[in-house]
Design a protein around this motif. Sequence first.
Motif, PDB file in Angstrom:
ATOM      1  N   ASP A   1       0.804  -1.227   0.000  1.00  0.00           N
ATOM      2  CA  ASP A   1       0.000   0.000   0.000  1.00  0.00           C
ATOM      3  C   ASP A   1       0.835   1.275   0.000  1.00  0.00           C
ATOM      4  OD1 ASP A   1       1.004  -0.239   2.523  1.00  0.00           O
ATOM      5  OD2 ASP A   1      -0.914  -0.086   3.566  1.00  0.00           O
ATOM      6  N   TYR A   2       2.148   1.186   0.270  1.00  0.00           N
ATOM      7  CA  TYR A   2       2.993   2.379   0.234  1.00  0.00           C
ATOM      8  C   TYR A   2       3.836   2.435  -1.037  1.00  0.00           C
ATOM      9  CZ  TYR A   2       6.328  -1.061   2.083  1.00  0.00           C
ATOM     10  OH  TYR A   2       7.099  -2.178   2.281  1.00  0.00           O
ATOM     11  N   CYS A   3       3.748   1.408  -1.867  1.00  0.00           N
ATOM     12  CA  CYS A   3       4.500   1.398  -3.123  1.00  0.00           C
ATOM     13  C   CYS A   3       3.831   2.304  -4.156  1.00  0.00           C
ATOM     14  CB  CYS A   3       4.606  -0.026  -3.677  1.00  0.00           C
ATOM     15  SG  CYS A   3       5.629  -1.112  -2.662  1.00  0.00           S
ATOM     16  N   LYS A   4       4.621   2.822  -5.075  1.00  0.00           N
ATOM     17  CA  LYS A   4       4.112   3.761  -6.067  1.00  0.00           C
ATOM     18  C   LYS A   4       4.366   3.270  -7.492  1.00  0.00           C
ATOM     19  CE  LYS A   4       4.752   7.734  -3.018  1.00  0.00           C
ATOM     20  NZ  LYS A   4       5.360   9.086  -2.842  1.00  0.00           N
ATOM     21  N   GLY A   5       4.514   1.954  -7.636  1.00  0.00           N
ATOM     22  CA  GLY A   5       4.822   1.393  -8.940  1.00  0.00           C
ATOM     23  C   GLY A   5       3.608   1.188  -9.812  1.00  0.00           C
ATOM     24  N   ALA A   6       3.800   0.454 -10.904  1.00  0.00           N
ATOM     25  CA  ALA A   6       2.757   0.266 -11.913  1.00  0.00           C
ATOM     26  C   ALA A   6       1.727  -0.787 -11.518  1.00  0.00           C
ATOM     27  CB  ALA A   6       3.388  -0.117 -13.249  1.00  0.00           C
ATOM     28  N   ARG A   7       1.989  -1.545 -10.433  1.00  0.00           N
ATOM     29  CA  ARG A   7       1.112  -2.636 -10.003  1.00  0.00           C
ATOM     30  C   ARG A   7       0.872  -3.624 -11.148  1.00  0.00           C
ATOM     31  NH1 ARG A   7       0.006  -1.742  -4.986  1.00  0.00           N
ATOM     32  NH2 ARG A   7      -0.355   0.334  -4.149  1.00  0.00           N
ATOM     33  N   ASN A   8       1.951  -3.973 -11.784  1.00  0.00           N
ATOM     34  CA  ASN A   8       1.916  -4.962 -12.864  1.00  0.00           C
ATOM     35  C   ASN A   8       1.733  -6.350 -12.255  1.00  0.00           C
ATOM     36  OD1 ASN A   8       2.360  -6.650 -15.030  1.00  0.00           O
ATOM     37  ND2 ASN A   8       4.304  -5.734 -15.626  1.00  0.00           N
ATOM     38  N   PRO A   9       0.669  -7.091 -12.640  1.00  0.00           N
ATOM     39  CA  PRO A   9       0.441  -8.422 -12.060  1.00  0.00           C
ATOM     40  C   PRO A   9       1.537  -9.422 -12.391  1.00  0.00           C
ATOM     41  CG  PRO A   9      -1.049  -8.042 -13.897  1.00  0.00           C
ATOM     42  CD  PRO A   9      -0.380  -6.726 -13.605  1.00  0.00           C
ATOM     43  N   LYS A  10       2.381  -9.109 -13.380  1.00  0.00           N
ATOM     44  CA  LYS A  10       3.467 -10.009 -13.745  1.00  0.00           C
ATOM     45  C   LYS A  10       4.767  -9.660 -13.023  1.00  0.00           C
ATOM     46  CE  LYS A  10       1.658 -10.957 -18.387  1.00  0.00           C
ATOM     47  NZ  LYS A  10       1.954 -10.922 -19.843  1.00  0.00           N
ATOM     48  N   SER A  11       4.741  -8.599 -12.216  1.00  0.00           N
ATOM     49  CA  SER A  11       5.927  -8.204 -11.474  1.00  0.00           C
ATOM     50  C   SER A  11       5.725  -8.481  -9.984  1.00  0.00           C
ATOM     51  CB  SER A  11       6.223  -6.723 -11.721  1.00  0.00           C
ATOM     52  OG  SER A  11       7.479  -6.373 -11.191  1.00  0.00           O
ATOM     53  N   SER A  12       6.616  -7.978  -9.150  1.00  0.00           N
ATOM     54  CA  SER A  12       6.649  -8.359  -7.734  1.00  0.00           C
ATOM     55  C   SER A  12       5.381  -7.968  -6.977  1.00  0.00           C
ATOM     56  CB  SER A  12       7.861  -7.727  -7.055  1.00  0.00           C
ATOM     57  OG  SER A  12       7.717  -6.328  -6.991  1.00  0.00           O
ATOM     58  N   ASP A  13       5.045  -8.800  -5.986  1.00  0.00           N
ATOM     59  CA  ASP A  13       3.871  -8.538  -5.148  1.00  0.00           C
ATOM     60  C   ASP A  13       4.139  -7.395  -4.177  1.00  0.00           C
ATOM     61  OD1 ASP A  13       2.261 -10.605  -6.208  1.00  0.00           O
ATOM     62  OD2 ASP A  13       3.363 -12.073  -5.025  1.00  0.00           O
ATOM     63  N   ASN A  14       5.279  -7.435  -3.520  1.00  0.00           N
ATOM     64  CA  ASN A  14       5.666  -6.398  -2.565  1.00  0.00           C
ATOM     65  C   ASN A  14       7.175  -6.480  -2.331  1.00  0.00           C
ATOM     66  OD1 ASN A  14       6.168  -8.315  -0.333  1.00  0.00           O
ATOM     67  ND2 ASN A  14       3.948  -8.605  -0.412  1.00  0.00           N
ATOM     68  N   PRO A  15       7.772  -5.440  -1.737  1.00  0.00           N
ATOM     69  CA  PRO A  15       9.229  -5.431  -1.556  1.00  0.00           C
ATOM     70  C   PRO A  15       9.745  -6.562  -0.673  1.00  0.00           C
ATOM     71  CG  PRO A  15       8.327  -3.224  -1.309  1.00  0.00           C
ATOM     72  CD  PRO A  15       7.156  -4.156  -1.360  1.00  0.00           C
ATOM     73  N   GLN A  16       8.920  -7.039   0.262  1.00  0.00           N
ATOM     74  CA  GLN A  16       9.367  -8.126   1.126  1.00  0.00           C
ATOM     75  C   GLN A  16       9.568  -9.433   0.354  1.00  0.00           C
ATOM     76  OE1 GLN A  16       6.712  -6.084   2.110  1.00  0.00           O
ATOM     77  NE2 GLN A  16       8.088  -4.901   3.405  1.00  0.00           N
ATOM     78  N   LYS A  17       8.759  -9.649  -0.667  1.00  0.00           N
ATOM     79  CA  LYS A  17       8.878 -10.865  -1.461  1.00  0.00           C
ATOM     80  C   LYS A  17       9.789 -10.698  -2.671  1.00  0.00           C
ATOM     81  CE  LYS A  17       4.468 -13.070  -0.303  1.00  0.00           C
ATOM     82  NZ  LYS A  17       5.086 -14.357   0.100  1.00  0.00           N
ATOM     83  N   ALA A  18      10.090  -9.459  -3.040  1.00  0.00           N
ATOM     84  CA  ALA A  18      10.908  -9.195  -4.226  1.00  0.00           C
ATOM     85  C   ALA A  18      12.364  -9.598  -3.979  1.00  0.00           C
ATOM     86  CB  ALA A  18      10.830  -7.717  -4.586  1.00  0.00           C
ATOM     87  N   ILE A  19      12.910 -10.394  -4.881  1.00  0.00           N
ATOM     88  CA  ILE A  19      14.289 -10.868  -4.781  1.00  0.00           C
ATOM     89  C   ILE A  19      15.017 -10.549  -6.085  1.00  0.00           C
ATOM     90  CG2 ILE A  19      15.781 -12.891  -4.551  1.00  0.00           C
ATOM     91  CD1 ILE A  19      13.601 -14.181  -2.873  1.00  0.00           C
ATOM     92  N   ILE A  20      16.193  -9.998  -5.956  1.00  0.00           N
ATOM     93  CA  ILE A  20      17.040  -9.754  -7.120  1.00  0.00           C
ATOM     94  C   ILE A  20      18.089 -10.849  -7.192  1.00  0.00           C
ATOM     95  CG2 ILE A  20      18.716  -8.184  -8.175  1.00  0.00           C
ATOM     96  CD1 ILE A  20      17.207  -5.865  -6.959  1.00  0.00           C
ATOM     97  N   SER A  21      18.053 -11.626  -8.256  1.00  0.00           N
ATOM     98  CA  SER A  21      18.995 -12.732  -8.456  1.00  0.00           C
ATOM     99  C   SER A  21      20.059 -12.286  -9.448  1.00  0.00           C
ATOM    100  CB  SER A  21      18.250 -13.969  -8.973  1.00  0.00           C
ATOM    101  OG  SER A  21      19.158 -15.016  -9.253  1.00  0.00           O
ATOM    102  N   PHE A  22      21.294 -12.215  -8.996  1.00  0.00           N
ATOM    103  CA  PHE A  22      22.390 -11.703  -9.820  1.00  0.00           C
ATOM    104  C   PHE A  22      23.437 -12.782 -10.030  1.00  0.00           C
ATOM    105  CE2 PHE A  22      26.410  -8.946  -9.809  1.00  0.00           C
ATOM    106  CZ  PHE A  22      26.431  -8.886 -11.190  1.00  0.00           C
TER     107      PHE A  22
END
Length: 210
Positions: A102-123
């Motif tokens: 609820d504090y995110c300001k992104g595009a709310r794309n259903p194919k992208s991350s649900d929230n920052p806690q679940k978002a993982i960057i794999s490098f």
Amino acid sequence: MRRTRENPEVHAGSMADIAFLLLIFFLVTTTIQTDVGLDRKLPSDDVINHIDVNERNVLRISLNKNDELFVEDRVLNIDRLKQQAIAFLDNGGATENQIFCDYCKGARNPKSSDNPQKAIISFSSDREASYGTYVTIQDQLAQAYRELRNREAQRLYGQDFAAMEDKFYAAETKPAEKAALKINVERIREMFPMNITEAELNVQSQKVSQ
């Protein structure tokens, strides 16, 4: 009788001791610069691998031996990596999803991350890639997290997150103020946790409603 002139002798017996003491002095007082690395504590790979990870919550970044950057198998200029990472982390999930941010300001794309806690960057990085490019990529990712954390710290507390951290770790900060800062710093970190891993992930594929 002619007297022979004696050449004065230089007593150099203690010169070796003096040189040795000077050598020790310079070794003790000279600052030796060490290699510069990445001052960052990354999350444990064991912790990440035990989390249920959906494909949409993973941003895959790779660097090949020619120092070419790929994001989701597409070539990307390194200068654009920070904004790409911000868009992923700040997506916020679809509005109909119960785990959206609820504090995110992104595009709310259903194919992208649900929230920052679940978002993982794999490098992943090729062994033959240059270390300088590797560090630049890591810096771009760190800047993405820093910008998002600063934004929320400004919104909630009226100051940058970096300033809050510096004051929290400062020796002159009073204990009572440290205690209050600790709560605020941990809250911002929980809002945008730095989930970056270089390990293989056990990803679950999941269909997304169109």
